[in-house]
Design a protein around this motif. Sequence first.
Motif, mmCIF file in Angstrom:
data_model
loop_
_atom_site.group_PDB
_atom_site.id
_atom_site.type_symbol
_atom_site.label_atom_id
_atom_site.label_comp_id
_atom_site.label_asym_id
_atom_site.label_seq_id
_atom_site.Cartn_x
_atom_site.Cartn_y
_atom_site.Cartn_z
ATOM 1 N N UNK A 1 0.822 -1.219 0.000
ATOM 2 C CA UNK A 1 0.000 0.000 0.000
ATOM 3 C C UNK A 1 0.855 1.268 0.000
ATOM 4 N N UNK A 2 2.164 1.108 -0.198
ATOM 5 C CA UNK A 2 3.043 2.285 -0.175
ATOM 6 C C UNK A 2 3.570 2.663 -1.552
ATOM 7 N N UNK A 3 2.907 2.179 -2.602
ATOM 8 C CA UNK A 3 3.421 2.434 -3.946
ATOM 9 C C UNK A 3 3.513 3.933 -4.237
ATOM 10 N N UNK A 4 2.485 4.670 -3.815
ATOM 11 C CA UNK A 4 2.465 6.121 -4.046
ATOM 12 C C UNK A 4 3.620 6.794 -3.323
ATOM 13 N N UNK A 5 3.853 6.332 -2.114
ATOM 14 C CA UNK A 5 4.927 6.876 -1.282
ATOM 15 C C UNK A 5 6.292 6.615 -1.924
ATOM 16 N N UNK A 6 6.462 5.388 -2.378
ATOM 17 C CA UNK A 6 7.731 5.000 -2.990
ATOM 18 C C UNK A 6 7.984 5.811 -4.265
ATOM 19 N N UNK A 7 6.942 6.000 -5.047
ATOM 20 C CA UNK A 7 7.074 6.820 -6.257
ATOM 21 C C UNK A 7 7.498 8.239 -5.892
ATOM 22 N N UNK A 8 6.891 8.761 -4.828
ATOM 23 C CA UNK A 8 7.242 10.122 -4.400
ATOM 24 C C UNK A 8 8.697 10.194 -3.951
ATOM 25 N N UNK A 9 9.165 9.154 -3.256
ATOM 26 C CA UNK A 9 10.568 9.131 -2.817
ATOM 27 C C UNK A 9 11.495 9.102 -4.033
ATOM 28 N N UNK A 10 11.186 8.235 -4.983
ATOM 29 C CA UNK A 10 12.025 8.115 -6.179
ATOM 30 C C UNK A 10 12.088 9.460 -6.917
ATOM 31 N N UNK A 11 10.942 10.104 -7.061
ATOM 32 C CA UNK A 11 10.926 11.401 -7.750
ATOM 33 C C UNK A 11 11.687 12.468 -6.975
ATOM 34 N N UNK A 12 11.496 12.481 -5.655
ATOM 35 C CA UNK A 12 12.156 13.491 -4.826
ATOM 36 C C UNK A 12 13.672 13.330 -4.874
ATOM 37 N N UNK A 13 14.135 12.080 -4.784
ATOM 38 C CA UNK A 13 15.582 11.836 -4.820
ATOM 39 C C UNK A 13 16.139 12.255 -6.181
ATOM 40 N N UNK A 14 15.454 11.887 -7.253
ATOM 41 C CA UNK A 14 15.969 12.242 -8.578
ATOM 42 C C UNK A 14 15.982 13.753 -8.817
ATOM 43 N N UNK A 15 14.965 14.435 -8.334
ATOM 44 C CA UNK A 15 14.955 15.914 -8.440
ATOM 45 C C UNK A 15 16.152 16.496 -7.706
ATOM 46 N N UNK A 16 16.413 15.944 -6.531
ATOM 47 C CA UNK A 16 17.527 16.436 -5.722
ATOM 48 C C UNK A 16 18.861 16.133 -6.400
ATOM 49 N N UNK A 17 19.000 14.924 -6.944
ATOM 50 C CA UNK A 17 20.263 14.542 -7.595
ATOM 51 C C UNK A 17 20.537 15.395 -8.830
ATOM 52 N N UNK A 18 19.473 15.864 -9.467
ATOM 53 C CA UNK A 18 19.656 16.724 -10.637
ATOM 54 C C UNK A 18 20.362 18.022 -10.251
ATOM 55 N N UNK A 19 20.250 18.403 -8.993
ATOM 56 C CA UNK A 19 20.892 19.633 -8.495
ATOM 57 C C UNK A 19 22.283 19.373 -7.922
ATOM 58 N N UNK A 20 22.718 18.109 -7.953
ATOM 59 C CA UNK A 20 23.976 17.734 -7.283
ATOM 60 C C UNK A 20 25.179 18.618 -7.660
ATOM 61 N N UNK A 21 25.336 18.995 -8.939
ATOM 62 C CA UNK A 21 26.506 19.799 -9.305
ATOM 63 C C UNK A 21 26.584 21.135 -8.556
ATOM 64 N N UNK A 22 25.419 21.673 -8.213
ATOM 65 C CA UNK A 22 25.398 22.909 -7.442
ATOM 66 C C UNK A 22 26.128 22.742 -6.097
ATOM 67 N N UNK A 23 26.186 21.495 -5.626
ATOM 68 C CA UNK A 23 26.828 21.204 -4.332
ATOM 69 C C UNK A 23 28.174 20.492 -4.514
#
Length: 383
Positions: free
Chosen positions: A88-110
Amino acid sequence: MGDNNYDKELDVAVRVVQMACSLCQRVQEGLVSSTSNDHVKSKDDDSLVTVADWSVQATVSLMLSESFSNQKVSIVAEEDVQTLSKSDSVGLLTAVVNTVNECLAEAPKYGFQSPKEALGTSQILEAISRCNSTGGCNGRHWVLDPVDGTLGFVRGDQYAVALALIEEGKVVIGVLGCPNYPRKKEWLNHHHHHQSYQSMPKMSDTSDTWEKGCVLYAQKGSGEAWMQPLIHGNKKHTWSSSAQRVLVSAIDDPALATFCEPVEKANTNHSFTAGVAHSMGLKKQPMRVHSMVKYAAIARGDAEIFMKFAQSGYKEKIWDHAAGVIIVEEAGGVVTDAGGHPLDFSRGLYLEGLDRGIVACSGTTLHEKLIGSVYASWESSNL
Ligand SMILES: Nc1ncnc2c1ncn2[C@@H]1O[C@H](COP(=O)(O)OS(=O)(=O)O)[C@@H](OP(=O)(O)O)[C@H]1O
Ligand SMILES: [Mg+2]
Ligand SMILES: [Mg+2]
Ligand SMILES: [Mg+2]
């Protein structure tokens, strides 16, 4: 201090905590403005966990592996993938995957590399579950609380991202990201927070006059603790060159001292600490703040005392204290258990052998008085 120098580890840790703070700010804005709460779950012990907790844990795990790929990176961290892997956590897992990927896209800034393509679910679950070390007295272990004060986080209030490194059982570096640390210390208080919320600038306010949030850090034995501003929004900050030294407060008169403690009475004994406060002559109302921001307040000189007395039987976890303790100590403060002994980070996940509770003070004068008052109050509370 010997020959150990943790400059590289500290540099990586500060940058990854900056990155994690930005992730948390984005998720918190979404949570506070959304009416559904499907991105917040209750764990088996009824405490909360959110998309941000798992996403920060994945991100830190990935960036530490990237930075220290030649070593086997051992990470002790709060979250596991159990709740996240339920059907029942599929939505949650999708949100985590998206959030991590959005964050990783900014990695060069750091100063990190972004992956060539977005990471898949299994890679992200693996990064989270890799943080399953149990620490101990041998070797190096990173210690991570991805979101400390999750309740504060969900309430739109104070929370922290805490990362420490333990070597041979001793904390050697600590980094504490405090994305909502306010400009005025009075705004730290949970109760004041809500009263003054309307008059506080919104998170999206990018005016230069509004500075909120910081990352504190320290290296063992340096005798120095430092603070950087957060990178806000897309503004190009020269954050790494704008570090400021922080020092504990010089106040040693209990009548002028401020003490802080957890907000929830489930997490500390408010009536016991009120007795201790009275006995040692503290006059001000306690400042109740979620998360390790309480340690940050001591290190920055915004409060003089922190006390936490959990219910007997509760075992304090190392990730709730490691980063805060070393930052307070290097800023000039003292942290011990209620018997005056240093906290022992060498015995695995828990602060084993802890005598009753944890006390942090800006200096030895207040600390000695506090230990004396705890002794007296404990006797009388057990009469
Ligand atoms: N029963 C009990 N007693 C004492 N401590 C507990 C207890 N349960 C949980 N925890 C740990 O407390 C962490 C939150 O502490 P806070 O100081 O933020 O508490 S409060 O929200 O201000 O009341 C919290 O950290 P996070 O889970 O990272 O938020 C927990 O590790
Ligand atoms: Mg938790
Ligand atoms: Mg915690
Ligand atoms: Mg946590």
